[in-house]
Scaffold this motif. Sequence first.
Motif, short mmCIF file in Angstrom:
data_model
loop_
_atom_site.label_atom_id
_atom_site.label_comp_id
_atom_site.label_asym_id
_atom_site.label_seq_id
_atom_site.Cartn_x
_atom_site.Cartn_y
_atom_site.Cartn_z
N VAL A 32 0.80 -1.22 0.00
CA VAL A 32 0.00 0.00 0.00
C VAL A 32 0.84 1.28 0.00
O VAL A 32 0.56 2.20 -0.77
CB VAL A 32 -0.96 -0.01 1.21
CG1 VAL A 32 -1.70 1.32 1.30
CG2 VAL A 32 -1.97 -1.13 1.07
N LEU A 33 1.85 1.37 0.86
CA LEU A 33 2.60 2.61 0.94
C LEU A 33 3.25 2.96 -0.39
O LEU A 33 3.24 4.12 -0.81
CB LEU A 33 3.67 2.52 2.04
CG LEU A 33 3.18 2.79 3.47
CD1 LEU A 33 4.35 2.70 4.44
CD2 LEU A 33 2.51 4.15 3.59
N GLU A 34 3.79 1.98 -1.06
CA GLU A 34 4.38 2.24 -2.38
C GLU A 34 3.30 2.62 -3.38
O GLU A 34 3.47 3.55 -4.18
CB GLU A 34 5.14 1.00 -2.87
CG GLU A 34 5.86 1.22 -4.18
CD GLU A 34 6.63 0.00 -4.66
OE1 GLU A 34 7.21 0.06 -5.75
OE2 GLU A 34 6.62 -1.03 -3.94
N ALA A 35 2.18 1.92 -3.35
CA ALA A 35 1.09 2.21 -4.29
C ALA A 35 0.55 3.62 -4.13
O ALA A 35 0.19 4.28 -5.10
CB ALA A 35 -0.03 1.19 -4.10
N MET A 36 0.49 4.10 -2.88
CA MET A 36 -0.10 5.40 -2.61
C MET A 36 0.88 6.55 -2.73
O MET A 36 0.54 7.70 -2.48
CB MET A 36 -0.69 5.39 -1.19
CG MET A 36 -1.79 4.37 -0.99
SD MET A 36 -3.33 4.82 -1.79
CE MET A 36 -4.06 5.84 -0.51
N THR A 61 3.44 6.46 -5.50
CA THR A 61 4.18 6.35 -6.76
C THR A 61 3.23 6.46 -7.94
O THR A 61 2.42 5.57 -8.20
CB THR A 61 4.93 5.00 -6.82
OG1 THR A 61 5.65 4.80 -5.59
CG2 THR A 61 5.91 4.99 -7.98
N ARG A 62 3.36 7.55 -8.71
CA ARG A 62 2.40 7.84 -9.77
C ARG A 62 2.43 6.84 -10.91
O ARG A 62 1.38 6.43 -11.43
CB ARG A 62 2.65 9.25 -10.34
CG ARG A 62 1.69 9.60 -11.48
CD ARG A 62 1.94 10.99 -12.03
NE ARG A 62 1.65 12.00 -11.04
CZ ARG A 62 0.41 12.45 -10.79
NH1 ARG A 62 -0.63 11.95 -11.44
NH2 ARG A 62 0.21 13.38 -9.89
N TRP A 63 3.61 6.41 -11.33
CA TRP A 63 3.68 5.60 -12.55
C TRP A 63 3.11 4.20 -12.37
O TRP A 63 2.79 3.52 -13.35
CB TRP A 63 5.12 5.53 -13.06
CG TRP A 63 6.06 4.76 -12.18
CD1 TRP A 63 6.88 5.26 -11.21
CD2 TRP A 63 6.27 3.34 -12.18
NE1 TRP A 63 7.59 4.26 -10.61
CE2 TRP A 63 7.24 3.06 -11.18
CE3 TRP A 63 5.75 2.28 -12.92
CZ2 TRP A 63 7.69 1.77 -10.91
CZ3 TRP A 63 6.20 0.99 -12.64
CH2 TRP A 63 7.17 0.75 -11.66
N ILE A 64 2.98 3.76 -11.13
CA ILE A 64 2.44 2.41 -10.87
C ILE A 64 0.91 2.43 -11.05
O ILE A 64 0.24 3.34 -10.60
CB ILE A 64 2.79 1.96 -9.44
CG1 ILE A 64 4.30 1.77 -9.30
CG2 ILE A 64 2.05 0.67 -9.07
CD1 ILE A 64 4.75 1.48 -7.88
N SER A 65 0.41 1.38 -11.71
CA SER A 65 -1.04 1.15 -11.76
C SER A 65 -1.34 0.04 -10.75
O SER A 65 -1.32 -1.14 -11.10
CB SER A 65 -1.50 0.75 -13.16
OG SER A 65 -1.30 1.80 -14.07
N PRO A 66 -1.58 0.38 -9.50
CA PRO A 66 -1.66 -0.64 -8.45
C PRO A 66 -2.93 -1.49 -8.56
O PRO A 66 -3.94 -1.05 -9.09
CB PRO A 66 -1.66 0.18 -7.16
CG PRO A 66 -2.26 1.48 -7.56
CD PRO A 66 -1.81 1.74 -8.97
N THR A 84 -8.28 16.02 -12.01
CA THR A 84 -7.67 14.80 -11.48
C THR A 84 -7.61 14.86 -9.96
O THR A 84 -7.75 15.93 -9.36
CB THR A 84 -6.25 14.62 -12.02
OG1 THR A 84 -5.42 15.68 -11.52
CG2 THR A 84 -6.23 14.63 -13.54
N GLN A 85 -7.41 13.71 -9.36
CA GLN A 85 -7.13 13.65 -7.93
C GLN A 85 -5.72 13.10 -7.73
O GLN A 85 -5.22 12.34 -8.55
CB GLN A 85 -8.15 12.76 -7.22
CG GLN A 85 -9.57 13.29 -7.30
CD GLN A 85 -10.51 12.52 -6.39
OE1 GLN A 85 -10.35 12.48 -5.19
NE2 GLN A 85 -11.52 11.90 -7.00
N GLY A 86 -5.09 13.47 -6.62
CA GLY A 86 -3.72 13.07 -6.37
C GLY A 86 -3.57 11.57 -6.18
O GLY A 86 -4.53 10.86 -5.86
N VAL A 87 -2.35 11.08 -6.37
CA VAL A 87 -2.04 9.67 -6.22
C VAL A 87 -2.45 9.17 -4.83
O VAL A 87 -2.98 8.07 -4.67
CB VAL A 87 -0.54 9.43 -6.45
CG1 VAL A 87 -0.15 8.01 -6.06
CG2 VAL A 87 -0.18 9.70 -7.90
N GLU A 88 -2.25 10.01 -3.81
CA GLU A 88 -2.53 9.61 -2.44
C GLU A 88 -4.03 9.47 -2.16
O GLU A 88 -4.43 8.97 -1.11
CB GLU A 88 -1.92 10.62 -1.46
CG GLU A 88 -2.57 11.99 -1.43
CD GLU A 88 -2.20 12.89 -2.61
OE1 GLU A 88 -2.78 13.99 -2.71
OE2 GLU A 88 -1.31 12.49 -3.41
#
Length: 406
Positions: free
Chosen positions: A220-224, A226-231, A367-371
């Motif tokens: 989760v922490l990495e997913a929330m 890091t923009r380039w990841i499509s978690p 848009t909404q932020g990655v977080e």
Amino acid sequence: MNILFIEPSFPANQRQFVRALASIGAHVYGIGERPYEWLDDEVKGWLRGYQQIESVTNEGALEWAVRQAQEKFWVDRMETVIEAHTLPVAHVRERTGIPGISSSTAYLCRDKVAMKDVLRKAGLPTAASAGVSSLIESRDFARSVGYPVILKPRDAAGAAGTYRAENDAELEAVARACGLADGAPAAMEEFIEGHEGFYDTLTVDGHVAHDFISHYYPNVLEAMRTRWISPQIVSTNEVEAPRYGELREMGRRVIEALGITTAATHMEWFFGPKGLKFSEIGCRPPGVGQWDSYCAGNEFDLYREWALAVCHTRIEQRASRRYACGIIALRPDQDGNIAGYEGTDEVFGKYRDLIVGEHFPTPGTPTQGVEAGYMANAWLRVRHENFDALRGILNEIGERVQVRAY
């Protein structure tokens, strides 16, 4: 049966719980923060009454609304499925004589430090943790367990407000970010290396009636962050396989130790070099519409099963375990406004029969932020009878679908 349901319209999937209660013949009365006029027509049709108050976490206002209802009719149950609402609802339940999850259980499911203390004493494998209220205390804890460490609010939900610190300088920075440096209490934990997932249940009278296992890719922490990841969050259809036996047993022990009776639960876990470790549990369903994945993967209405559980302490259906089902978040390439999408025609042409949910904001939408999470911008929900094949499809979607912003 007369049911008070707290906040029936927000977030959006709250309506599914109201629908399910009405579908089994319950008389549903809502208490919420929005004007009645803002509820959609379907929700209005499922409700027998509605009371607006300023805040459902204001126990005084909530108790007033409950007592107003009790003057008009007998209240059998009062239910909520939002993390931040569970403790005030439990307090008001007890003061007004309505059965349900106790305030002591609700407190343990909200306070991360107290929760882990109880489970550690019960012999469950948890990360080292402590409550801290100053930067000095946080440094002492970090030195005792070693870096990296995790810092979060004591009553956090999901990854909200959660930080990882690798050294003293980073710890000082995140302590300022979360208010610890100014004296706000926080929970600290040792960082547990390993794969992260969750174990969800519908529990009836303390016994697991339905259970589900999901995996995060990546954690989760990495997913929330890091923009380039499509978690992805992917639920398995192999819940009953022997390799999950230890996890399911740990979940049952956690439920027993915390005194959870009839409720949905959401338990996070890690598995890595130190083995299986408990992370935290909420006495409520998971977020990101994950119950919709369980419904699609198991070919049944889990919301209705929940309604039967809370109203009649029973269930009717069995999960089919036919499909693995996963959601993939599709992030815009920058903050701003949605410009358009690339690769969607190809993906829908190839996998339309497997797609069971979708959301693509119209061009021009901010848009909404990655977080902001997995469902903040575009997303797809996909199912397949084979877990590994589904993972491959989701990876392909993440590579091919591009969300452009300006």
